[in-house]
Design a protein around this motif. Structure first.
Motif, PDB file in Angstrom:
ATOM      1  N   HIS A  34     -19.070 -25.860  61.185  1.00  9.99           N
ATOM      2  CA  HIS A  34     -17.805 -25.559  60.577  1.00  9.99           C
ATOM      3  C   HIS A  34     -17.935 -24.501  59.541  1.00  9.99           C
ATOM      4  O   HIS A  34     -18.562 -24.627  58.392  1.00  9.99           O
ATOM      5  N   VAL A  35     -17.079 -23.415  59.762  1.00  5.55           N
ATOM      6  CA  VAL A  35     -17.160 -22.392  58.810  1.00  5.55           C
ATOM      7  C   VAL A  35     -15.930 -22.452  57.811  1.00  5.55           C
ATOM      8  O   VAL A  35     -14.573 -22.668  58.412  1.00  5.55           O
ATOM      9  N   GLU A  36     -16.022 -22.746  56.589  1.00  8.47           N
ATOM     10  CA  GLU A  36     -15.174 -23.321  55.735  1.00  8.47           C
ATOM     11  C   GLU A  36     -14.598 -22.079  55.044  1.00  8.47           C
ATOM     12  O   GLU A  36     -13.366 -22.027  54.797  1.00  8.47           O
ATOM     13  N   ARG A  37     -15.289 -20.897  54.825  1.00  7.95           N
ATOM     14  CA  ARG A  37     -14.759 -19.825  54.123  1.00  7.95           C
ATOM     15  C   ARG A  37     -15.251 -18.452  54.715  1.00  7.95           C
ATOM     16  O   ARG A  37     -16.455 -18.589  55.092  1.00  7.95           O
ATOM     17  N   LEU A  38     -14.646 -17.477  54.636  1.00  4.85           N
ATOM     18  CA  LEU A  38     -15.154 -16.133  55.099  1.00  4.85           C
ATOM     19  C   LEU A  38     -15.176 -15.306  53.719  1.00  4.85           C
ATOM     20  O   LEU A  38     -14.167 -15.306  53.175  1.00  4.85           O
ATOM     21  N   HIS A  39     -16.134 -14.597  53.440  1.00  6.68           N
ATOM     22  CA  HIS A  39     -16.200 -13.768  52.212  1.00  6.68           C
ATOM     23  C   HIS A  39     -15.945 -12.500  52.567  1.00  6.68           C
ATOM     24  O   HIS A  39     -17.266 -12.066  53.185  1.00  6.68           O
ATOM     25  N   LEU A  40     -15.293 -11.619  52.261  1.00  6.33           N
ATOM     26  CA  LEU A  40     -15.083 -10.422  52.723  1.00  6.33           C
ATOM     27  C   LEU A  40     -16.259  -9.381  51.725  1.00  6.33           C
ATOM     28  O   LEU A  40     -16.306  -9.653  50.572  1.00  6.33           O
ATOM     29  N   THR A  41     -17.072  -8.788  52.410  1.00 12.44           N
ATOM     30  CA  THR A  41     -17.812  -7.839  51.745  1.00 12.44           C
ATOM     31  C   THR A  41     -17.635  -6.327  52.259  1.00 12.44           C
ATOM     32  O   THR A  41     -17.401  -6.281  53.639  1.00 12.44           O
ATOM     33  N   PRO A  42     -17.578  -5.500  51.475  1.00 16.17           N
ATOM     34  CA  PRO A  42     -17.358  -4.125  51.722  1.00 16.17           C
ATOM     35  C   PRO A  42     -18.274  -3.453  52.480  1.00 16.17           C
ATOM     36  O   PRO A  42     -19.539  -3.802  52.260  1.00 16.17           O
ATOM     37  N   ALA A  43     -18.038  -2.706  53.494  1.00 20.67           N
ATOM     38  CA  ALA A  43     -18.689  -2.156  54.470  1.00 20.67           C
ATOM     39  C   ALA A  43     -19.292  -0.936  53.731  1.00 20.67           C
ATOM     40  O   ALA A  43     -18.651  -0.315  52.690  1.00 20.67           O
ATOM     41  N   HIS A  44     -20.719  -0.354  53.825  1.00 20.44           N
ATOM     42  CA  HIS A  44     -21.070   0.642  53.372  1.00 20.44           C
ATOM     43  C   HIS A  44     -20.324   1.845  53.776  1.00 20.44           C
ATOM     44  O   HIS A  44     -19.992   2.125  54.806  1.00 20.44           O
ATOM     45  N   GLY A  45     -20.060   2.758  52.685  1.00 20.34           N
ATOM     46  CA  GLY A  45     -19.513   3.904  52.754  1.00 20.34           C
ATOM     47  C   GLY A  45     -17.889   3.770  52.743  1.00 20.34           C
ATOM     48  O   GLY A  45     -17.117   4.873  53.241  1.00 20.34           O
ATOM     49  N   VAL A  46     -17.287   2.674  52.702  1.00 22.77           N
ATOM     50  CA  VAL A  46     -15.939   2.433  52.841  1.00 22.77           C
ATOM     51  C   VAL A  46     -15.261   2.477  51.130  1.00 22.77           C
ATOM     52  O   VAL A  46     -15.991   1.738  50.541  1.00 22.77           O
ATOM     53  N   ALA A  47     -14.319   2.963  51.171  1.00 23.92           N
ATOM     54  CA  ALA A  47     -13.611   2.652  49.717  1.00 23.92           C
ATOM     55  C   ALA A  47     -13.492   1.739  49.274  1.00 23.92           C
ATOM     56  O   ALA A  47     -12.697   0.626  50.045  1.00 23.92           O
ATOM     57  N   GLN A  48     -13.529   1.145  47.874  1.00 25.61           N
ATOM     58  CA  GLN A  48     -13.217  -0.060  47.539  1.00 25.61           C
ATOM     59  C   GLN A  48     -11.673  -0.041  47.517  1.00 25.61           C
ATOM     60  O   GLN A  48     -10.985   0.827  47.185  1.00 25.61           O
ATOM     61  N   GLY A  49     -10.778  -1.203  47.900  1.00 31.40           N
ATOM     62  CA  GLY A  49      -9.166  -1.150  47.571  1.00 31.40           C
ATOM     63  C   GLY A  49      -8.649  -2.534  48.373  1.00 31.40           C
ATOM     64  O   GLY A  49      -9.545  -3.285  48.673  1.00 31.40           O
ATOM     65  N   ARG A  50      -7.632  -2.419  48.614  1.00 30.27           N
ATOM     66  CA  ARG A  50      -7.098  -3.610  49.136  1.00 30.27           C
ATOM     67  C   ARG A  50      -7.294  -3.533  50.574  1.00 30.27           C
ATOM     68  O   ARG A  50      -7.185  -2.516  51.151  1.00 30.27           O
ATOM     69  N   THR A  51      -7.660  -4.840  51.065  1.00 23.45           N
ATOM     70  CA  THR A  51      -7.946  -4.804  52.383  1.00 23.45           C
ATOM     71  C   THR A  51      -6.657  -5.711  53.088  1.00 23.45           C
ATOM     72  O   THR A  51      -5.944  -6.541  52.599  1.00 23.45           O
ATOM     73  N   ARG A  52      -5.961  -5.076  54.223  1.00 20.65           N
ATOM     74  CA  ARG A  52      -4.900  -5.357  54.855  1.00 20.65           C
ATOM     75  C   ARG A  52      -5.424  -6.138  56.384  1.00 20.65           C
ATOM     76  O   ARG A  52      -6.177  -5.542  56.974  1.00 20.65           O
TER      77      ARG A  52
END
Length: 139
Positions: free
Chosen positions: A121-139
């Motif tokens: 059972h996957v309870e949570r997914l933690h968003l990890t930034p991809a390499h080379g992608v600017a930090q910011g809001r994810t849609r």
């Protein structure tokens, strides 16, 4: 009738051989199997980020109808349920399959039980930034 001396002057009878089908069985607590399953999941997910919670497991052990070939004692079956957090993006299906396979293998090897079912059972997914992608809001 022969007797065996232990050297102190006391005599004792030789120990009788007990048939394998009449011997006792080792019972392993559900809690122990749960800890082994959680550790096996942790081994599989060792590359997770620090903010994910460690896997935890619940186990139900049921007697199995098959008998051990050597002793005639029933083999217990452990039905395992693992709760995990995953970093995202990742191949969720492949990660769950790896956990399922490793938990079944480790519990079977360390405890000697069949593991016919490992529910992940996957309870949570933690968003990890991809390499080379600017930090910011994810849609």
């Amino acid at each position: 009738m022969s007797t065996v001396s232990d050297g102190v002057g006391e005599l004792r009878r030789p120990t009788a051989t007990v048939a394998p089908g009449e011997r006792g069985a080792t019972r392993i607590a559900d809690r122990v199997v749960s800890k082994i399953a959680a550790q096996a999941a942790r081994e599989t997910l060792s590359d997770q980020s620090e903010d994910t919670s460690p896997p935890h497991a619940t186990v139900v052990i049921r007697p199995h109808s098959r008998l051990r070939s050597s002793g005639g004692t029933p083999i217990a079956a452990a039905h395992v349920r693992i709760h995990i957090d995953l970093d995202y993006p990742c191949d969720i299906g492949a990660r769950c399959a790896d956990v399922r396979r490793h938990v079944a293998s480790r519990v079977g090897a360390l405890v000697g039980m069949e593991v016919p079912e490992v529910a992940v059972h996957v309870e949570r997914l933690h968003l990890t930034p991809a390499h080379g992608v600017a930090q910011g809001r994810t849609r």
